[in-house]
Design an enzyme around this catalytic site. Structure first.
Site, mmCIF file in Angstrom:
data_model
loop_
_atom_site.group_PDB
_atom_site.id
_atom_site.type_symbol
_atom_site.label_atom_id
_atom_site.label_comp_id
_atom_site.label_asym_id
_atom_site.label_seq_id
_atom_site.Cartn_x
_atom_site.Cartn_y
_atom_site.Cartn_z
ATOM 1 C CD GLU A 1 -22.844 -16.526 -25.398
ATOM 2 O OE1 GLU A 1 -22.478 -17.650 -25.034
ATOM 3 O OE2 GLU A 1 -23.792 -15.921 -24.865
ATOM 4 C CD GLU B 1 -27.827 -16.017 -26.318
ATOM 5 O OE1 GLU B 1 -27.620 -16.534 -25.187
ATOM 6 O OE2 GLU B 1 -27.313 -16.439 -27.368
HETATM 7 C C1 BGC Z 1 -25.739 -19.238 -25.519
HETATM 8 C C2 BGC Z 1 -27.008 -20.033 -25.670
HETATM 9 C C3 BGC Z 1 -27.304 -20.739 -24.373
HETATM 10 C C4 BGC Z 1 -27.511 -19.705 -23.294
HETATM 11 C C5 BGC Z 1 -27.815 -20.293 -21.939
HETATM 12 C C6 BGC Z 1 -25.616 -18.521 -24.207
HETATM 13 O O1 BGC Z 1 -24.313 -18.679 -23.748
HETATM 14 O O2 BGC Z 1 -25.571 -18.367 -26.612
HETATM 15 O O3 BGC Z 1 -26.843 -20.913 -26.747
HETATM 16 O O4 BGC Z 1 -28.388 -21.591 -24.478
HETATM 17 O O5 BGC Z 1 -26.352 -18.940 -23.149
HETATM 18 O O6 BGC Z 1 -26.741 -21.033 -21.468
HETATM 19 C C1 BGC Z 2 -21.654 -18.693 -17.153
HETATM 20 C C2 BGC Z 2 -22.595 -17.750 -17.879
HETATM 21 C C3 BGC Z 2 -22.583 -18.028 -19.362
HETATM 22 C C4 BGC Z 2 -22.852 -19.474 -19.651
HETATM 23 C C5 BGC Z 2 -22.756 -19.768 -21.124
HETATM 24 C C6 BGC Z 2 -21.967 -20.107 -17.523
HETATM 25 O O1 BGC Z 2 -21.065 -20.967 -16.945
HETATM 26 O O2 BGC Z 2 -21.784 -18.514 -15.772
HETATM 27 O O3 BGC Z 2 -22.186 -16.432 -17.672
HETATM 28 O O4 BGC Z 2 -23.535 -17.248 -20.001
HETATM 29 O O5 BGC Z 2 -21.948 -20.288 -18.935
HETATM 30 O O6 BGC Z 2 -23.461 -20.936 -21.493
#
Ligand code: BGC
Ligand code: BGC
Length: 446
Positions: free
Chosen positions: A167, A354
């Site tokens: 990401e 994920e």
């Molecule tokens: C990340 C994780 C995180 C998950 C939930 C993803 O953006 O790769 O590290 O825990 O979302 O927020």
């Molecule tokens: C977003 C999610 C994203 C996350 C990452 C949030 O604020 O809404 O789409 O996966 O951040 O940790």
């Protein structure tokens, strides 16, 4: 209607974690500090001052965790390698004890019949590199390629497929633009050189991996972007956001060019970061698979105040997770179809690296997570029936873990972790997932 049991034969069932979120042992066996150790120690950065110093203590408890994975029937396990364990200062001397940990982990996974799927960078940059500018410094991309070579020289004989970065959008925006994640910089759009240097790092490392005969994926957090209304202003805002969140991290890799960010006022060379030849370095190695992290769609409206050219709008009338994220499973199917529309033949096979949701600790029997996963898997089966090549699904997450700026407050695990005692307790979603994997395999072995 096709459903999750119709996912193709050979579909890979998995679960995902990341180093800083589970390992703990941050000062052990020569590990150097990462940006997250430093950021989390600063007052006011993380809810209740939580840090990943102990996390799930997976560094010591990995045999128990692998036994739980084996009992789940997983085909694959996605984890990340902590760069500061392998190279305590990011470049320079290798720490043999750090590499040895991942060596043991890989062997234990293989003994359990589970294919390791490592990510080389999941946000825990060695602090020494951050002190030199972190991802704002182009050299970090070259250090990353060197690190990729060191790790794959050690593990590449047993691990066929790798994810370079996790990401880069979230890391750039939360870490460098807004400062809500490590390293806590607040550069707004001037954070974008960090995005380019991560993509460059991906491209350089992808060549290193291909030279060693290994497969390469990149995991992007993509989101379908919908305008709040059909007004021209909302449509323009939604397009600008889509370019920033999705296309910025996928177009250079798959199409060899950056999207037009002029609506955001961003210069074509991303504030001088893009040098001649860079887009070739990023695209030329190609991708063997696109890793897709999917959580939710995003609704965007024209801005009501000066600042960024878009506003985030909630999606009402749908369930929301404990984190407050809207649950719209069909948006995953729509996203996959739109990726095919945008990238056509250049779209590689997709792996969901994920997908999951946080559920409040007191919610029994963990039904929201089961509903979330089953609906998203059904959406994947629907997309497969429409011709999208999806190879596997790694749920986020195996264990309750350190949820970054939320500390231990958001619980994404199939397995409950009592952070006071480190006791692991499988949740109802664990049993449900185990039974689904077994039923899918039984149906497809006939
Ligand atoms: C990340 C994780 C995180 C998950 C939930 C993803 O953006 O790769 O590290 O825990 O979302 O927020
Ligand atoms: C977003 C999610 C994203 C996350 C990452 C949030 O604020 O809404 O789409 O996966 O951040 O940790």
């Amino acid at each position: 209607m096709p459903d999750r049991y119709d996912l193709p034969t050979g579909f890979r069932w998995g679960a995902a974690t990341a180093a800083y979120q589970i390992e703990g042992a941050v000062t052990e066996d020569g590990r150097g500090p990462s940006v997250w150790d430093v950021f989390a120690a600063r007052p006011g950065t993380v809810r209740d001052g939580h840090t990943g110093a102990v996390a799930c203590d997976h560094y010591h408890r990995y045999p128990e965790d692998i036994a739980l994975m084996k009992n789940l029937g997983l085909d694959g396990y996605r984890f990340s390698i902590a760069w500061p364990r392998v190279l305590p200062t990011g470049s320079g001397p290798v720490n043999p004890a750090g590499l040895a940990f991942y060596d043991r982990l890989v062997d234990a996974l293989l003994d359990a019949g589970i294919t390791p799927l490592p990510t080389l960078f999941h946000w825990d940059l060695p602090q020494a590199l951050e002190d030199g500018g972190g991802w704002l410094n182009r050299d970090t991309a070259h250090h990353f390629a060197d690190y990729a070579a060191i790790v794959t020289d050690r593990l590449g004989d047993r691990v066929p497929a790798w994810i370079t970065l996790n990401e880069p959008f979230v890391h750039t925006v939360f870490g460098y633009a807004l400062g809500t994640h490590a390293p806590g910089r607040t550069l707004m759009l001037e954070a974008l050189p960090a995005a380019h240097h991560q993509l460059l790092a991906h491209g350089l490392a992808a060549s290193v991996l291909h030279d060693r005969g290994l497969e390469v994926m990149l995991s992007n957090n993509l989101t379908p972007v919908e305008p709040a209304t059909s007004s021209d202003a909302d449509l323009a805002a939604a397009q600008a956001y889509d370019a920033l969140h999705n296309r910025l991290f996928t177009d250079p890799v798959l199409l060899g060019r950056y999207p037009d960010l002029s609506a955001l006022g961003v210069p074509d060379d991303l504030y001088g970061a893009i040098h001649p030849g860079d887009t070739d370095l990023i695209a030329a190695p190609g991708l063997d698979g696109l890793g897709l992290n999917f959580y939710n769609p995003t609704r965007i409206a024209a801005p009501t105040e000066p600042g960024l050219p878009f506003d985030f709008v909630d999606i009402p009338d749908v369930p929301h997770t404990a984190f407050g994220w809207p649950v719209v499973p069909d948006a995953l199917r729509q996203l996959l179809l739109s990726l095919r529309d945008t990238y056509g033949k250049t779209l590689p096979p997709i792996t969901i690296t994920e997908n999951g949701c946080s559920v409040t600790e007191s919610t029994t029997p963990d039904q929201p997570r089961i509903d979330f996963m089953s609906a998203h898997l059904d959406a994947l089966a629907a997309a497969t029936a429409e011709g999208i090549d999806i190879r596997g699904y790694y749920t986020w997450s195996l264990l309750d873990n350190y949820e970054w700026a939320e500390g231990y407050h958001q619980r994404f695990g199939l397995i409950h972790v009592d952070f006071a005692t480190q006791q692991r307790t499988p949740k109802a979603s664990y049993t449900w997932y185990r039974d689904l994997i077994a039923a899918h395999k039984a149906r497809h072995s006939k």
